[in-house]
Design a protein around this motif. Structure first.
Motif, short mmCIF file in Angstrom:
data_model
loop_
_atom_site.label_atom_id
_atom_site.label_comp_id
_atom_site.label_asym_id
_atom_site.label_seq_id
_atom_site.Cartn_x
_atom_site.Cartn_y
_atom_site.Cartn_z
N ASN A 87 0.83 -1.21 0.00
CA ASN A 87 0.00 0.00 0.00
C ASN A 87 0.86 1.25 0.00
O ASN A 87 0.59 2.22 -0.73
N GLY A 88 1.91 1.24 0.82
CA GLY A 88 2.81 2.39 0.86
C GLY A 88 3.51 2.63 -0.45
O GLY A 88 3.68 3.77 -0.89
N SER A 89 3.91 1.54 -1.09
CA SER A 89 4.58 1.64 -2.39
C SER A 89 3.66 2.25 -3.44
O SER A 89 4.07 3.09 -4.25
N THR A 90 2.39 1.83 -3.41
CA THR A 90 1.41 2.35 -4.36
C THR A 90 1.19 3.84 -4.15
O THR A 90 1.13 4.62 -5.11
N ILE A 91 1.09 4.24 -2.89
CA ILE A 91 0.89 5.67 -2.60
C ILE A 91 2.10 6.48 -3.05
O ILE A 91 1.96 7.54 -3.67
N ALA A 92 3.31 5.99 -2.75
CA ALA A 92 4.52 6.73 -3.10
C ALA A 92 4.64 6.92 -4.61
O ALA A 92 5.21 7.94 -5.06
N ALA A 93 4.14 5.97 -5.37
CA ALA A 93 4.24 6.05 -6.83
C ALA A 93 3.08 6.82 -7.47
O ALA A 93 3.07 7.01 -8.69
N SER A 94 2.14 7.27 -6.67
CA SER A 94 0.94 7.91 -7.20
C SER A 94 1.19 9.38 -7.56
O SER A 94 2.05 10.04 -6.98
N SER A 95 0.39 9.87 -8.48
CA SER A 95 0.48 11.28 -8.86
C SER A 95 0.03 12.17 -7.71
O SER A 95 0.52 13.29 -7.55
N GLY A 96 -0.89 11.66 -6.89
CA GLY A 96 -1.37 12.44 -5.76
C GLY A 96 -0.28 12.72 -4.75
O GLY A 96 -0.18 13.84 -4.21
N PHE A 97 0.57 11.72 -4.48
CA PHE A 97 1.66 11.92 -3.54
C PHE A 97 2.69 12.90 -4.11
O PHE A 97 3.19 13.77 -3.40
N ALA A 98 3.00 12.75 -5.39
CA ALA A 98 3.94 13.68 -6.04
C ALA A 98 3.43 15.12 -5.92
O ALA A 98 4.19 16.04 -5.61
N THR A 99 2.15 15.29 -6.14
CA THR A 99 1.55 16.62 -6.03
C THR A 99 1.64 17.14 -4.60
O THR A 99 1.89 18.33 -4.37
N SER A 100 1.47 16.24 -3.62
CA SER A 100 1.53 16.65 -2.21
C SER A 100 2.91 17.21 -1.85
O SER A 100 3.02 18.21 -1.13
N ILE A 101 3.97 16.56 -2.34
CA ILE A 101 5.33 17.06 -2.07
C ILE A 101 5.52 18.43 -2.72
O ILE A 101 6.05 19.36 -2.09
N ARG A 102 5.06 18.58 -3.94
CA ARG A 102 5.19 19.87 -4.61
C ARG A 102 4.39 20.95 -3.88
O ARG A 102 4.83 22.10 -3.78
N ASN A 103 3.23 20.55 -3.37
CA ASN A 103 2.38 21.52 -2.68
C ASN A 103 3.02 22.01 -1.38
O ASN A 103 2.86 23.18 -1.01
N VAL A 104 3.73 21.13 -0.68
CA VAL A 104 4.42 21.54 0.55
C VAL A 104 5.45 22.60 0.22
O VAL A 104 5.54 23.65 0.89
N VAL A 105 6.25 22.35 -0.81
CA VAL A 105 7.29 23.31 -1.20
C VAL A 105 6.65 24.62 -1.65
O VAL A 105 7.08 25.71 -1.25
N ALA A 106 5.60 24.51 -2.47
CA ALA A 106 4.94 25.73 -2.97
C ALA A 106 4.36 26.55 -1.83
O ALA A 106 4.44 27.79 -1.83
N ALA A 107 3.78 25.87 -0.84
CA ALA A 107 3.18 26.58 0.30
C ALA A 107 4.25 27.30 1.12
O ALA A 107 4.06 28.44 1.55
N ALA A 108 5.38 26.63 1.32
CA ALA A 108 6.47 27.24 2.08
C ALA A 108 7.03 28.45 1.34
O ALA A 108 7.31 29.50 1.95
N LYS A 109 7.19 28.32 0.03
CA LYS A 109 7.73 29.43 -0.75
C LYS A 109 6.75 30.60 -0.82
O LYS A 109 7.15 31.77 -0.85
N ALA A 110 5.46 30.29 -0.85
CA ALA A 110 4.45 31.35 -0.87
C ALA A 110 4.43 32.11 0.46
O ALA A 110 4.23 33.33 0.48
N LYS A 111 4.65 31.39 1.57
CA LYS A 111 4.63 32.03 2.89
C LYS A 111 5.89 32.86 3.12
O LYS A 111 5.84 33.90 3.77
#
Length: 299
Positions: A170-194
């Protein structure tokens, strides 16, 4: 004869019931101990720190050359496992890499909302708001809880249940998902926006287990598989952190040869007396994290 058998059978049922209750209690303990709290627990301790004598601007009331620094993320960002805890809600440690970097002459830790158990969504919603807009450096370690770190540790290395391979898959599937990739990008984007002027530095995770020349860990059967999945997870975090404009810092290299089962482990093995520390770096491990982060040039 029948009375003896009946009494013995009754004792057996009672023993089985007690064992079941104990296992259930341990499972509940592990669920909170390995993952740690999320929600708003990160706010339980002050994030700032008074001026420090011996550093530029410390204790003298004058100017400072220190860069404002914020540290967000999960238990690995909080320093869980290194003891000397500053709180028991997020298990932030005085030996964490943010606190070690705060002792450097060029950085001042002004926000430390990192919290054990935090996912990418919780980092964005609960921790990023604590970053000052004037921060010049932001470090992030996150993603492990999104892929079920606590479930894997509990079912593969503590209680060792038949569900272990399912949680790994299950963890492997999540890590390979587009949703998880987007989540990592969103963390960076949120930090840079703040903090628009900040350099955002994202770290990966160390491989938790030492493998011998045969590629196995002497104690844990699933160690090699979890190491493989950790490499995959780090690759996804690296790719998406860089794509979002962050710098990525590897933790696999600095920790090489120091996993659980090595002659000099920098990762805490499981200990029923200290369940929170299990499968997290010790103080030496966090010092290695800090050393790797220091190699990144900051403004």
């Amino acid at each position: 004869m029948s009375a003896t058998v009946s009494a013995s059978s009754s004792r057996g049922r009672r023993a089985a019931l007690v064992l079941a209750i104990l296992l259930a209690a341990f499972a509940l303990l592990l669920g909170s101990s390995i993952a740690g709290p999320a929600d708003s627990a990160w706010a339980a301790v002050a994030t700032g720190k008074p001026d420090k004598p011996g550093k530029p601007g410390g204790g003298g009331g004058g100017g400072t050359t220190e860069l404002e620094y914020a540290a967000i993320g999960d238990s690995f960002a909080a320093g869980t496992g290194a003891r000397s805890y500053l709180d028991t809600s997020c298990y932030r440690s005085a030996n964490s890499y943010p606190k070690l970097l705060d002792a450097d002459a060029n950085l001042r830790l002004v926000a430390f909302p990192a919290c054990s158990g935090a996912s990418t969504v919780e980092v964005i919603s609960q921790q990023v708001p604590a970053i000052p807009s004037t921060a010049r450096v932001v470090t992030v370690t996150v993603g492990g809880n999104d892929v079920g770190f606590a479930d894997v540790m509990q079912n593969c290395f503590v209680l060792v249940t038949s569900s272990c391979p399912t949680f790994i898959a299950n963890g492997s599937t999540i890590a390979a998902s587009s949703g998880f990739a987007t989540s990592i990008r969103n963390v960076v984007a949120a930090a840079k926006a703040k903090a628009p002027g900040a350099k955002v530095i994202v770290t990966g995770y160390p491989l938790l287990f030492h493998l011998n020349s045969s590629g196995v860990n002497a104690k844990y059967a699933w160690a090699d598989e979890v190491n493989v999945e950790t490499v995959k997870l780090n690759d996804v975090i690296e790719t998406n952190a860089i794509a979002a404009g962050a710098v990525f810092v590897d933790a696999e290299g600095p920790f090489a040869g120091h996993g659980i089962g090595s002659s000099s482990p920098w990762i805490n093995d499981w200990n029923w007396l200290r369940p929170k520390d299990g499968f997290h770096p010790n103080a030496t491990g966090y010092a290695a994290y800090a050393a790797a982060l220091r190699l990144v040039p900051v403004p």
